[in-house]
Scaffold this motif. Structure first.
Motif, PDB file in Angstrom:
ATOM      1  N   SER A  44       0.831  -1.210   0.000  1.00 24.51           N
ATOM      2  CA  SER A  44       0.000   0.000   0.000  1.00 24.51           C
ATOM      3  C   SER A  44       0.863   1.257   0.000  1.00 24.51           C
ATOM      4  CB  SER A  44      -0.930   0.009   1.220  1.00 24.51           C
ATOM      5  OG  SER A  44      -1.824  -1.059   1.180  1.00 24.51           O
ATOM      6  N   GLN A  45       1.883   1.277   0.847  1.00 28.08           N
ATOM      7  CA  GLN A  45       2.766   2.438   0.906  1.00 28.08           C
ATOM      8  C   GLN A  45       3.526   2.623  -0.403  1.00 28.08           C
ATOM      9  OE1 GLN A  45       4.887   1.304   4.496  1.00 28.08           O
ATOM     10  NE2 GLN A  45       3.834   2.910   5.647  1.00 28.08           N
ATOM     11  N   LEU A  46       4.002   1.547  -0.971  1.00 25.31           N
ATOM     12  CA  LEU A  46       4.754   1.617  -2.221  1.00 25.31           C
ATOM     13  C   LEU A  46       3.893   2.119  -3.378  1.00 25.31           C
ATOM     14  CD1 LEU A  46       7.540   0.976  -3.462  1.00 25.31           C
ATOM     15  CD2 LEU A  46       6.622  -1.278  -4.032  1.00 25.31           C
ATOM     16  N   ILE A  47       2.668   1.641  -3.463  1.00 20.69           N
ATOM     17  CA  ILE A  47       1.765   2.055  -4.546  1.00 20.69           C
ATOM     18  C   ILE A  47       1.423   3.539  -4.428  1.00 20.69           C
ATOM     19  CG2 ILE A  47      -0.564   1.773  -5.463  1.00 20.69           C
ATOM     20  CD1 ILE A  47      -0.262  -1.228  -4.879  1.00 20.69           C
ATOM     21  N   VAL A  48       1.158   4.000  -3.202  1.00 19.27           N
ATOM     22  CA  VAL A  48       0.845   5.416  -3.003  1.00 19.27           C
ATOM     23  C   VAL A  48       2.062   6.273  -3.333  1.00 19.27           C
ATOM     24  CG1 VAL A  48       0.286   7.170  -1.271  1.00 19.27           C
ATOM     25  CG2 VAL A  48      -1.011   5.030  -1.358  1.00 19.27           C
ATOM     26  N   ALA A  57      -5.938   4.289  -9.737  1.00 17.15           N
ATOM     27  CA  ALA A  57      -5.321   3.203 -10.510  1.00 17.15           C
ATOM     28  C   ALA A  57      -5.620   1.867  -9.849  1.00 17.15           C
ATOM     29  CB  ALA A  57      -3.814   3.405 -10.593  1.00 17.15           C
ATOM     30  N   SER A  58      -5.486   0.824 -10.639  1.00 15.36           N
ATOM     31  CA  SER A  58      -5.568  -0.545 -10.143  1.00 15.36           C
ATOM     32  C   SER A  58      -4.277  -1.244 -10.553  1.00 15.36           C
ATOM     33  CB  SER A  58      -6.775  -1.270 -10.737  1.00 15.36           C
ATOM     34  OG  SER A  58      -7.969  -0.681 -10.283  1.00 15.36           O
ATOM     35  N   VAL A  59      -3.648  -1.878  -9.592  1.00 13.14           N
ATOM     36  CA  VAL A  59      -2.352  -2.509  -9.819  1.00 13.14           C
ATOM     37  C   VAL A  59      -2.442  -3.967  -9.399  1.00 13.14           C
ATOM     38  CG1 VAL A  59       0.090  -2.461  -9.192  1.00 13.14           C
ATOM     39  CG2 VAL A  59      -1.193  -0.324  -9.335  1.00 13.14           C
ATOM     40  N   GLU A  63      -1.276 -12.345  -6.546  1.00  9.72           N
ATOM     41  CA  GLU A  63      -2.648 -12.734  -6.871  1.00  9.72           C
ATOM     42  C   GLU A  63      -3.684 -11.719  -6.399  1.00  9.72           C
ATOM     43  OE1 GLU A  63      -1.702 -14.944  -2.992  1.00  9.72           O
ATOM     44  OE2 GLU A  63      -0.649 -14.582  -4.847  1.00  9.72           O
ATOM     45  N   TYR A  64      -3.234 -10.532  -6.033  1.00  5.52           N
ATOM     46  CA  TYR A  64      -4.118  -9.491  -5.507  1.00  5.52           C
ATOM     47  C   TYR A  64      -4.256  -8.342  -6.501  1.00  5.52           C
ATOM     48  CZ  TYR A  64      -2.595 -11.947  -1.323  1.00  5.52           C
ATOM     49  OH  TYR A  64      -2.285 -12.910  -0.416  1.00  5.52           O
ATOM     50  N   LEU A  65      -5.374  -7.623  -6.383  1.00  6.47           N
ATOM     51  CA  LEU A  65      -5.545  -6.372  -7.109  1.00  6.47           C
ATOM     52  C   LEU A  65      -5.563  -5.259  -6.079  1.00  6.47           C
ATOM     53  CD1 LEU A  65      -8.128  -6.831  -9.985  1.00  6.47           C
ATOM     54  CD2 LEU A  65      -5.849  -5.873 -10.135  1.00  6.47           C
ATOM     55  N   CYS A  66      -4.737  -4.262  -6.271  1.00  2.00           N
ATOM     56  CA  CYS A  66      -4.630  -3.128  -5.360  1.00  2.00           C
ATOM     57  C   CYS A  66      -5.227  -1.915  -6.060  1.00  2.00           C
ATOM     58  CB  CYS A  66      -3.170  -2.864  -5.008  1.00  2.00           C
ATOM     59  SG  CYS A  66      -2.313  -4.314  -4.391  1.00  2.00           S
ATOM     60  N   ASP A  82      -9.129  -9.607  -3.933  1.00  3.27           N
ATOM     61  CA  ASP A  82      -8.778 -10.652  -4.898  1.00  3.27           C
ATOM     62  C   ASP A  82      -9.240 -10.216  -6.295  1.00  3.27           C
ATOM     63  OD1 ASP A  82     -11.521 -11.060  -4.888  1.00  3.27           O
ATOM     64  OD2 ASP A  82     -11.423 -13.030  -3.954  1.00  3.27           O
ATOM     65  N   ASN A  83      -8.908 -11.014  -7.289  1.00  2.00           N
ATOM     66  CA  ASN A  83      -9.216 -10.656  -8.677  1.00  2.00           C
ATOM     67  C   ASN A  83     -10.710 -10.617  -8.977  1.00  2.00           C
ATOM     68  OD1 ASN A  83      -6.532 -10.388  -9.497  1.00  2.00           O
ATOM     69  ND2 ASN A  83      -6.345 -12.592  -9.783  1.00  2.00           N
ATOM     70  N   GLU A  84     -11.511 -11.318  -8.193  1.00  2.00           N
ATOM     71  CA  GLU A  84     -12.949 -11.393  -8.437  1.00  2.00           C
ATOM     72  C   GLU A  84     -13.716 -10.188  -7.893  1.00  2.00           C
ATOM     73  OE1 GLU A  84     -14.260 -15.051  -6.761  1.00  2.00           O
ATOM     74  OE2 GLU A  84     -12.901 -16.245  -7.977  1.00  2.00           O
ATOM     75  N   TYR A  85     -13.120  -9.463  -6.971  1.00  2.00           N
ATOM     76  CA  TYR A  85     -13.820  -8.332  -6.340  1.00  2.00           C
ATOM     77  C   TYR A  85     -13.977  -7.213  -7.358  1.00  2.00           C
ATOM     78  CZ  TYR A  85     -15.517  -6.140  -2.106  1.00  2.00           C
ATOM     79  OH  TYR A  85     -16.321  -5.602  -1.133  1.00  2.00           O
ATOM     80  N   PRO A  86     -15.185  -6.686  -7.540  1.00  2.00           N
ATOM     81  CA  PRO A  86     -15.420  -5.669  -8.578  1.00  2.00           C
ATOM     82  C   PRO A  86     -14.657  -4.361  -8.325  1.00  2.00           C
ATOM     83  CG  PRO A  86     -17.495  -6.552  -7.740  1.00  2.00           C
ATOM     84  CD  PRO A  86     -16.414  -7.069  -6.854  1.00  2.00           C
ATOM     85  N   GLN A  87     -14.000  -3.885  -9.349  1.00  2.00           N
ATOM     86  CA  GLN A  87     -13.211  -2.666  -9.264  1.00  2.00           C
ATOM     87  C   GLN A  87     -14.085  -1.468  -8.899  1.00  2.00           C
ATOM     88  OE1 GLN A  87     -11.228  -1.794 -12.933  1.00  2.00           O
ATOM     89  NE2 GLN A  87     -10.245   0.036 -12.146  1.00  2.00           N
TER      90      GLN A  87
END
Length: 104
Positions: A44-48, A57-59, A63-66, A82-87
């Motif tokens: 989380s810190q790295l993405i921010v 953004a979505s990264v 196996e996770y989507l951030c 996870d990948n199934e959770y709606p963006q």
């Protein structure tokens, strides 16, 4: 569908500060939980840190989507799912958290 983490951070100069976070690591082995939580905090810190002010953004990380949203004032929110959770649901959640913080 699983939501693992919701974090609120501040993108300051020169580093990112974690303000508050909630984790759901109940699906992981007991002995893995602390390292998974550390991974989510670090990610989380790295993405921010790497995101521009005023961006969404979505990264994909392992196996996770951030999903990240950084406001122009530096306040940021990150949802790890996870990948199934709606963006769309993730960004709606980040908007609601942002609105709650703005009212305080």
């Amino acid at each position: 569908m699983r939501l693992y983490s919701l974090s609120v951070l501040y993108k300051g100069d020169p580093k990112v500060h974690l303000l508050k976070a909630a984790y759901d690591v109940s699906t992981f082995n007991f002995f893995q939980r602390s390292s998974v939580q550390e991974f989510m905090t670090f990610t989380s810190q790295l993405i921010v840190e790497r995101s521009e002010l005023g961006s969404r953004a979505s990264v994909k990380e392992q196996e996770y989507l951030c999903h990240v949203y950084v406001r122009n004032d530096g306040l940021a929110g990150v949802v790890i799912a996870d990948n199934e959770y709606p963006q769309r649901v993730c960004f709606t959640l980040l908007d609601k958290v942002r609105e709650r913080l703005r009212r305080r």
